[in-house]
Design a protein around this motif. Sequence first.
Motif, mmCIF file in Angstrom:
data_model
loop_
_atom_site.group_PDB
_atom_site.id
_atom_site.type_symbol
_atom_site.label_atom_id
_atom_site.label_comp_id
_atom_site.label_asym_id
_atom_site.label_seq_id
_atom_site.Cartn_x
_atom_site.Cartn_y
_atom_site.Cartn_z
ATOM 1 N N SER A 48 -19.278 53.914 24.936
ATOM 2 C CA SER A 48 -19.223 52.557 24.404
ATOM 3 C C SER A 48 -20.605 51.933 24.530
ATOM 4 N N MET A 49 -20.687 50.634 24.217
ATOM 5 C CA MET A 49 -21.981 49.960 24.171
ATOM 6 C C MET A 49 -21.892 48.612 24.871
ATOM 7 N N THR A 50 -22.915 48.265 25.629
ATOM 8 C CA THR A 50 -22.919 46.985 26.331
ATOM 9 C C THR A 50 -23.076 45.830 25.344
ATOM 10 N N THR A 51 -22.650 44.643 25.780
ATOM 11 C CA THR A 51 -22.786 43.440 24.955
ATOM 12 C C THR A 51 -23.706 42.409 25.603
ATOM 13 N N ILE A 52 -24.142 42.668 26.822
ATOM 14 C CA ILE A 52 -25.018 41.759 27.548
ATOM 15 C C ILE A 52 -26.451 41.858 27.015
ATOM 16 N N ASP A 53 -27.191 40.753 27.079
ATOM 17 C CA ASP A 53 -28.615 40.768 26.747
ATOM 18 C C ASP A 53 -29.298 41.830 27.608
ATOM 19 N N VAL A 61 -26.139 45.976 34.247
ATOM 20 C CA VAL A 61 -25.693 46.946 35.241
ATOM 21 C C VAL A 61 -24.214 46.752 35.558
ATOM 22 N N GLU A 62 -23.822 45.513 35.799
ATOM 23 C CA GLU A 62 -22.423 45.236 36.147
ATOM 24 C C GLU A 62 -21.489 45.622 35.006
ATOM 25 N N GLN A 63 -21.892 45.311 33.785
ATOM 26 C CA GLN A 63 -21.045 45.664 32.643
ATOM 27 C C GLN A 63 -20.983 47.176 32.458
ATOM 28 N N THR A 64 -22.093 47.851 32.639
ATOM 29 C CA THR A 64 -22.106 49.311 32.535
ATOM 30 C C THR A 64 -21.172 49.934 33.560
ATOM 31 N N ILE A 65 -21.174 49.411 34.772
ATOM 32 C CA ILE A 65 -20.293 49.942 35.814
ATOM 33 C C ILE A 65 -18.828 49.757 35.422
ATOM 34 N N ARG A 66 -18.496 48.595 34.866
ATOM 35 C CA ARG A 66 -17.109 48.385 34.414
ATOM 36 C C ARG A 66 -16.740 49.383 33.319
ATOM 37 N N MET A 67 -17.674 49.660 32.444
ATOM 38 C CA MET A 67 -17.422 50.610 31.353
ATOM 39 C C MET A 67 -17.225 52.027 31.883
ATOM 40 N N VAL A 68 -18.061 52.425 32.831
ATOM 41 C CA VAL A 68 -17.932 53.762 33.418
ATOM 42 C C VAL A 68 -16.604 53.881 34.152
ATOM 43 N N ASP A 69 -16.241 52.842 34.901
ATOM 44 C CA ASP A 69 -14.971 52.857 35.627
ATOM 45 C C ASP A 69 -13.772 52.922 34.669
ATOM 46 N N ALA A 70 -13.975 52.411 33.438
ATOM 47 C CA ALA A 70 -12.908 52.459 32.436
ATOM 48 C C ALA A 70 -12.838 53.806 31.732
ATOM 49 N N GLY A 71 -13.840 54.678 31.950
ATOM 50 C CA GLY A 71 -13.785 56.015 31.362
ATOM 51 C C GLY A 71 -14.954 56.397 30.494
ATOM 52 N N CYS A 72 -15.977 55.537 30.358
ATOM 53 C CA CYS A 72 -17.140 55.872 29.527
ATOM 54 C C CYS A 72 -17.982 56.946 30.197
ATOM 55 N N GLU A 73 -18.348 57.950 29.422
ATOM 56 C CA GLU A 73 -19.219 59.016 29.917
ATOM 57 C C GLU A 73 -20.661 58.832 29.476
#
Length: 675
Positions: A48-53, A61-73
């Motif tokens: 997936s792709m981040t939406t934060i500036d 970083v925080e958004q990326t961690i949430r994405m990885v925890d949700a299953g993003c590789e």
Amino acid sequence: MVDMDTSNLLSLPGGYCNSKTDYSRWVTREVNIGDIPMGGNNPIRIQSMTTIDTMDTMGSVEQTIRMVDAGCEYVRITAPSIKEAENLANIKKELRNRGYNVPLVADIHFTPNAAEVAARIVEKVRINPGNYADKKKFDQLSYSADEYQAELDRIYKKFTPLVSICKEYGTAMRIGTNHGSLSDRIMSHYGDTPEGMVESALEFIRICEDLNFYNLTISMKSSNPQVMVQAYRMLVEKMVIENMNYPLHLGVTEAGDGEDGRIKSAVGIGTLLEDGLGDTVRVSLTEEPEKEAPVAIALVNRYSKRAKMLQDATTQSREIIQLNPSSETVAYESREVNTFIGGSLVPRVIVDISTSNLKDPNILTATGYRYDILNDKYHMGEQSVDFVFLGDQLPSFTMPGNLKQLYNYKTWLTIANPTNIHPVFDLEQFNAASRKDPVLNLIYIKNNDLESEIFGNSAIDNTVVFILETDHIHGMADQRQFFANLQEIGLDNPVIIKRSYPAEEFSGPVGDIMNPEEPISKIQLYAATDLGALLIDKLGSGIWVDSPATPIDRLVSLSFGILQATRSRISKTEYISCPSCGRTLFDLQDTTQMIRARTNHLKGLKIAIMGCIVNGPGEMADADYGYVGAGPDKITLYRGKEVVKKNVSSANALDELIDIIKGDGLWIEEQETAV
């Protein structure tokens, strides 16, 4: 390079299709992206792709961690200029400090210098061939052969530095073509076509190969699933000819939000997964990015489970019946029956109400018919079904005059006045029947029935409509083959595609670990794939989603959503809404809902809602109107590809857009039809 089996290629309207009778993935070369390789025999990857500036390091970083925890590789981050590209190093460093080694992908548009910086930092860069070295001003250009070659030479020179850096640093690259951002050069030469999308990517692939760089993945994205599917199939067909087998990144761009976004994504991505194509998936929703991964996982898991089932000796799939294995599946042109179904008419929707309370006319509200008790009439809308199946149950109220009722044959025989009421047979009943409906008879059938003696003895006449079922593990391929077999026999009766999803398997959702309050609907994704994959190739005159565990109103919404996503039957407004990223200039989720609330009755209009100029006007592709971020609190409004108003305050932009639609004579007030 991995040797490829080209025996699974056949021609469809879109080019490539997997014709094997059992599910199997097209074998691609393995590409290294950090510590997580893609392609080859690796699992289908999720991203997936981040939406934060991007300049907000800790937010990214925080958004990326949430994405990885949700299953993003893999996680993609926009780098619109050098400063954002440079800040990827800070984001990467903080992620590594926190123990997250997820490969990062820099998303590049327009800025080769930013790509060259990012390629030294992250594991992968994505470039768009439509705007990396070319321009898009919607100009019509003309080239001689020498002039066109000079343009390719110019691109070669501009692209070479990035390729050299990727080779030096071991960085992978995605060549990501988007339907809406084809360059003026490609548009002038190939038109707004899947062929233009494919050639746009191949130009860059050939440069990479000439420079001995093969660490590539490829994508062919569009907001129109039909265009997207055609482009990927054609890409594979042409790659095979040129001895290429690069991994495929699948995605429907700007799919939108909610049910529409999930259905549109499943139609496009699921169709290609059914064909055995795809090495990584990104579902683009106008929602928080961590909501995208569970949807992608639910789509992909179906195929890993199917592959395991086919390896299990106790559940191995039987052969799909092919009356002529050498025949090609083409668009199926059916006859029209009873001036209601088949031919050039839009696909019809059937829903089963046989277990509902047939003493209460209000139960039809779920099917799109609202009963007005005071005036004793029904009101119907754009999403009112065409047939209801009642089985052996007779209602105690009068049905709407234009709603066709279907009954099991034996019950139909007992009905004194069968006007607008039609029988449903199995093959044996149809052959033995002494009485049939003079205008419309429906017969349950499966693909393997076509080889049976009982089918050979059937007198299939011009009143027959087939209800096509399947119990095959690879059900879509089984049903698709039925159309080829029917053509081989020489029949052209309409076909209603029916898929059944048993309650014991579909009574609960696929859990969304990030948001248990909004679980993933497996029936939504599976039905959109199974039925959408056929409709997208112009197969089928109607659909019937049978799911006892799913409320009728959801089945109706799902059915019309599938038809809308495949452009088979337009019953509502279509929203082409980007998923947001660090370039976005307003709150896309709130804005999309605001625009939807005031325009969702404008049947057939396509409205694009784009966060920035990168995603508009080009990415809007075939939208009728566009609402595009132009700066802080500033919106530019489009009619098609034409700018109508620039730098409108966001407080007034929606009213201004509605005024433009009204001025074009396309605004209507919400209304219902009495029947």
